[in-house]
Design an enzyme around this catalytic site. Structure first.
Site, short mmCIF file in Angstrom:
data_model
loop_
_atom_site.label_atom_id
_atom_site.label_comp_id
_atom_site.label_asym_id
_atom_site.label_seq_id
_atom_site.Cartn_x
_atom_site.Cartn_y
_atom_site.Cartn_z
N ASP A 11 -29.35 47.21 -7.05
CA ASP A 11 -27.95 47.54 -7.35
C ASP A 11 -27.76 48.97 -7.84
O ASP A 11 -26.87 49.26 -8.62
CB ASP A 11 -27.36 46.57 -8.41
CG ASP A 11 -27.62 45.13 -8.04
OD1 ASP A 11 -27.38 44.77 -6.89
OD2 ASP A 11 -28.09 44.37 -8.92
N GLY B 112 -26.68 43.09 -2.07
CA GLY B 112 -25.24 43.32 -2.15
C GLY B 112 -24.97 44.80 -2.30
O GLY B 112 -25.37 45.40 -3.28
N HIS B 113 -24.37 45.38 -1.29
CA HIS B 113 -24.01 46.79 -1.36
C HIS B 113 -22.50 46.89 -1.41
O HIS B 113 -21.82 46.23 -0.64
CB HIS B 113 -24.39 47.52 -0.07
CG HIS B 113 -25.86 47.64 0.16
ND1 HIS B 113 -26.74 47.97 -0.82
CD2 HIS B 113 -26.58 47.52 1.29
CE1 HIS B 113 -27.95 48.03 -0.30
NE2 HIS B 113 -27.88 47.75 0.97
N VAL C 295 -22.56 41.86 -6.68
CA VAL C 295 -21.75 41.83 -5.45
C VAL C 295 -21.96 40.50 -4.72
O VAL C 295 -21.05 39.93 -4.13
CB VAL C 295 -22.17 43.00 -4.51
CG1 VAL C 295 -21.39 42.96 -3.21
CG2 VAL C 295 -21.98 44.34 -5.19
P1 IMP Z 1 -34.17 36.15 -4.54
O1 IMP Z 1 -34.32 37.46 -3.84
O2 IMP Z 1 -32.89 35.45 -4.25
O3 IMP Z 1 -35.37 35.26 -4.32
O4 IMP Z 1 -34.14 36.44 -6.12
C1 IMP Z 1 -35.29 36.94 -6.80
C2 IMP Z 1 -34.89 37.95 -7.87
O5 IMP Z 1 -34.41 39.14 -7.24
C3 IMP Z 1 -33.77 37.48 -8.79
O6 IMP Z 1 -33.99 38.02 -10.07
C4 IMP Z 1 -32.53 38.12 -8.18
O7 IMP Z 1 -31.50 38.31 -9.11
C5 IMP Z 1 -33.11 39.45 -7.72
N1 IMP Z 1 -32.37 40.05 -6.61
C6 IMP Z 1 -32.36 39.68 -5.32
N2 IMP Z 1 -31.57 40.49 -4.60
C7 IMP Z 1 -31.06 41.40 -5.45
C8 IMP Z 1 -30.18 42.53 -5.29
O8 IMP Z 1 -29.72 42.89 -4.20
N3 IMP Z 1 -29.90 43.21 -6.43
C9 IMP Z 1 -30.41 42.89 -7.63
N4 IMP Z 1 -31.24 41.86 -7.82
C10 IMP Z 1 -31.55 41.11 -6.74
#
Ligand code: IMP
Length: 427
Positions: free
Chosen positions: A13, A40-41, A298
């Site tokens: 993010d 999320g962008h 997002v």
């Molecule tokens: P997953 O990618 O859904 O398996 O989540 C694993 C970890 O990565 C969790 O702590 C999520 O909140 C974090 N995470 C996944 N995608 C994002 C992102 O785009 N931004 C920030 N954190 C993310």
């Protein structure tokens, strides 16, 4: 200067969407190499705000070819939803192409993701619940379903049937007795396959040919170094390679094709989900910074954890990725502060270290060693030239730069595409 990788230099993010969108105007191909619709962008163009999850930010550039590389995991339902939403707002998605080797997130993996999280209770990762982890696990276990499998009914049925046998057992072990219908999933995926078929390409060939023709290719990361499967705060990580190395394997290009690696970092820090975070703020201080920065996810809408800048993390990001440039975003969010603490090291068991602790158990208890820098306490959102920034803001940037060991080449001072100060051209 054809091959440029853009990665997250903190916990995600950081504003990679805005950075890649800005560069996207000058590039021929934008390829996303990891992650899925967990990302999320937000990109703001004029009065319009676009929230992208699975689609590369390059989709907003009318000339670049957007590509989903083989390292990406694709939920077809989410893909179509996002394409339809974009097209209804006049964004042409017909140039999008997808690697035949990218993996599909089948519906049962969303169930598994949530069941596992629930069972972990207090020890949960805080995943996005999109089925990302189980899909990468299937890929490594060789029971995954690839985009190309959607084109062959026999292969698809065999793969789905095989996977469903295991998933049913897994879900049963978590107390979910829901029957997964392999045939219904096969038919649904075949339907998706019909719509995806014209988009399927050999993404490695496409990207390599573009690079060989001296075209500009941007490799766009999802998530960030501290969430990387190998180099992040395991197990509080995502399940893919989010770093520069992941760009190579996630697309199928060699390291000799890369000219620049840009790390995007916020002027402070945020984190979504669980896991260690040394410079985290709590209570009113956290609430204040969260409001100033609009720090809500997002993808999930979750309030983000927020904290001061962490130079140890930036130094680590520089090393792991071989960063050539940093884009520092959201500097304007700090406009009102009188003092800005920056972590320059950690204290672990009475000893101070400037580097990331070797053991996760040490990182979990690391106390930040702060250096306080003076704030500038004026509105910088209208500034477009580096020299026009207040001296204290320039000092803050140059301090972070020296600590990170990497040039800060561009600085974001507002949400809009135009609200950027370029110190050294990125392309
Ligand atoms: P997953 O990618 O859904 O398996 O989540 C694993 C970890 O990565 C969790 O702590 C999520 O909140 C974090 N995470 C996944 N995608 C994002 C992102 O785009 N931004 C920030 N954190 C993310």
């Amino acid at each position: 200067m054809p091959g440029i990788i853009v990665v997250g230099a903190q916990w995600g993010d950081e504003g990679k969407g805005k950075a890649t969108d800005q560069l996207g105007g000058d590039v021929d191909v934008v390829v996303k190499f990891n992650g899925g619709n967990n990302a999320g962008h937000t990109v703001v163009i004029g009065d319009e705000k676009y929230a992208l999850h699975l689609l590369p930010a390059g989709i907003l550039s009318p000339t670049a070819t957007p590509v989903l590389g083989s390292g990406v995991v694709i939920d077809p339902e989410a893909l179509f939803e996002e394409i339809d939403a974009m097209e209804s707002r006049g964004i042409d998605c017909s140039r999008l192409v997808i690697s035949a080797n990218a993996h599909v997130i089948p519906p049962y993996n969303r169930l598994v993701d949530r069941a596992v999280e629930k069972a972990l209770g207090a020890g949960q990762i805080g995943t996005t619940g999109r089925g990302i982890g189980p899909t990468y696990a299937d890929k490594a276990s060789r029971i995954g379903i690839r985009i190309q499998d959607l084109l062959d009914e026999e292969i698809l049925r065999a793969r789905v049937t095989r996977a469903v046998r295991e998933k049913q057992e897994t879900l049963g072990a978590y107390g979910l007795e829901e029957e997964i219908d392999a045939e219904q999933i096969t038919q649904q995926l075949l339907e998706y396959g019909k719509r995806i078929e014209p988009m399927i390409v050999d993404a490695s060939l496409l990207v390599n040919q573009a690079l060989d023709a001296n075209k500009k290719v941007l490799f766009e990361a999802g998530q960030a170094v501290m969430l990387d499967l190998d180099h992040g705060t395991y197990p509080y990580v995502t399940s893919s390679s989010t770093t520069a190395g992941g760009a190579l394997t996630g697309v199928g290009v060699g390291p000799t094709k890369i000219d620049r690696v840009i790390g995007v970092a916020k002027a402070y820090t945020t984190r979504v989900g669980e896991g260690p975070y040394p410079t985290e703020l709590f209570g009113d201080e956290a609430e204040h910074l969260r409001e100033l920065g609009g720090e809500y996810g997002v993808t999930t809408g979750r309030p983000r954890r927020v904290g001061w800048a962490d130079a140890v993390v930036l130094r680590y990001a520089t090393r792991i990725n071989g960063l050539t440039d940093i884009v520092l975003t959201k500097l304007d969010v700090l406009d009102s502060y009188e003092t800005l603490p920056v972590a320059v090291g950690y204290e672990v068991d009475g000893k101070v270290t400037r580097e990331m602790p070797v053991l996760q158990s040490e990182f979990a208890v690391a106390k930040p060693v702060y250096q306080d820098l003076p704030g500038w306490q004026e509105d910088i959102t209208g500034v477009r030239k580096y020299e026009d920034l207040p001296e204290a803001a320039r000092n803050y940037i140059e301090f972070l730069e020296a600590q990170a060991g990497c040039h800060i080449s561009a600085i974001g001072v507002g949400q809009d595409r135009e609200a950027t100060i370029v110190r050294h051209p990125l392309i």
